[in-house]
Design a protein around this motif. Structure first.
Motif, PDB file in Angstrom:
ATOM      1  N   SER A  30      33.073  53.395  41.942  1.00  0.00           N
ATOM      2  CA  SER A  30      33.496  52.955  40.618  1.00  0.00           C
ATOM      3  C   SER A  30      34.971  53.217  40.349  1.00  0.00           C
ATOM      4  O   SER A  30      35.524  52.710  39.367  1.00  0.00           O
ATOM      5  CB  SER A  30      32.644  53.618  39.540  1.00  0.00           C
ATOM      6  OG  SER A  30      32.801  55.017  39.596  1.00  0.00           O
ATOM      7  N   SER A  53      37.985  48.409  38.209  1.00  0.00           N
ATOM      8  CA  SER A  53      36.945  49.385  38.524  1.00  0.00           C
ATOM      9  C   SER A  53      35.744  49.304  37.589  1.00  0.00           C
ATOM     10  O   SER A  53      34.599  49.469  38.015  1.00  0.00           O
ATOM     11  CB  SER A  53      37.526  50.795  38.507  1.00  0.00           C
ATOM     12  OG  SER A  53      38.162  51.051  37.261  1.00  0.00           O
ATOM     13  N   ASN A  54      35.988  49.021  36.312  1.00  0.00           N
ATOM     14  CA  ASN A  54      34.864  48.947  35.376  1.00  0.00           C
ATOM     15  C   ASN A  54      34.421  47.507  35.117  1.00  0.00           C
ATOM     16  O   ASN A  54      33.579  47.263  34.248  1.00  0.00           O
ATOM     17  CB  ASN A  54      35.207  49.631  34.061  1.00  0.00           C
ATOM     18  CG  ASN A  54      36.410  49.011  33.373  1.00  0.00           C
ATOM     19  OD1 ASN A  54      36.966  48.028  33.854  1.00  0.00           O
ATOM     20  ND2 ASN A  54      36.806  49.564  32.245  1.00  0.00           N
ATOM     21  N   ASN A  74      28.324  48.695  39.858  1.00  0.00           N
ATOM     22  CA  ASN A  74      28.705  50.043  40.278  1.00  0.00           C
ATOM     23  C   ASN A  74      27.493  50.915  40.584  1.00  0.00           C
ATOM     24  O   ASN A  74      27.591  51.849  41.378  1.00  0.00           O
ATOM     25  CB  ASN A  74      29.587  50.685  39.216  1.00  0.00           C
ATOM     26  CG  ASN A  74      30.987  50.099  39.202  1.00  0.00           C
ATOM     27  OD1 ASN A  74      31.408  49.418  40.139  1.00  0.00           O
ATOM     28  ND2 ASN A  74      31.721  50.342  38.123  1.00  0.00           N
ATOM     29  N   ASN A  77      26.870  50.084  44.122  1.00  0.00           N
ATOM     30  CA  ASN A  77      28.046  50.167  45.015  1.00  0.00           C
ATOM     31  C   ASN A  77      28.305  48.835  45.717  1.00  0.00           C
ATOM     32  O   ASN A  77      28.586  48.781  46.922  1.00  0.00           O
ATOM     33  CB  ASN A  77      27.854  51.267  46.069  1.00  0.00           C
ATOM     34  CG  ASN A  77      28.138  52.649  45.520  1.00  0.00           C
ATOM     35  OD1 ASN A  77      28.229  52.836  44.299  1.00  0.00           O
ATOM     36  ND2 ASN A  77      28.234  53.625  46.389  1.00  0.00           N
TER      37      ASN A  77
END
Length: 120
Positions: A30, A53-54, A74, A77
């Motif tokens: 994440s 990332s988010n 996330n 993964n």
């Protein structure tokens, strides 16, 4: 250390769709900006799409904008690349990329690549 494994490539006719997946190892997935690149025979590797990332921000190359969609989960993964309205010029090896900058150090990882072939 992050290991990336792509899947979902193959042969498809022009106008068809494919979804690529990239599964990442490690518990810090994440934190990474995730991206897809591609490299056609005789050409340099080029940027395709990226996601923060988010997951709140994405970017695309002009050549795929409106046809490809990048997303991530996330919890799993995994980052995805949904490719619609495929064209023969989308034929390439597609690479998953993970990058983050922490403690003044750049971490940059690549998958092994997966072939996508679009027939006319």
């Amino acid at each position: 250390q992050v290991q990336l494994v792509e899947s979902g490539g193959g042969l498809v006719q022009a106008g068809g769709s494919l979804r690529l997946s990239c599964a990442a190892s490690g518990r810090t997935f994440s934190r990474y900006v995730m991206a897809w690149f591609r490299q056609a025979p005789g050409k340099e590797r080029e940027f395709v799409a990226a996601i923060r990332s988010n997951g709140d921000n994405t970017a695309y190359s002009d050549s795929v904008k409106g046809r490809f969609t990048i997303s991530r989960d996330n919890a799993k993964n995994t980052v995805y690349l949904q490719m619609n309205s495929l064209k023969p010029e989308d034929t390439a090896v597609y690479y998953c990329n993970a990058v983050t900058f922490e403690a003044a150090k750049l971490y940059n990882y690549w998958g092994q690549g997966i072939q996508v072939t679009v027939s006319s």
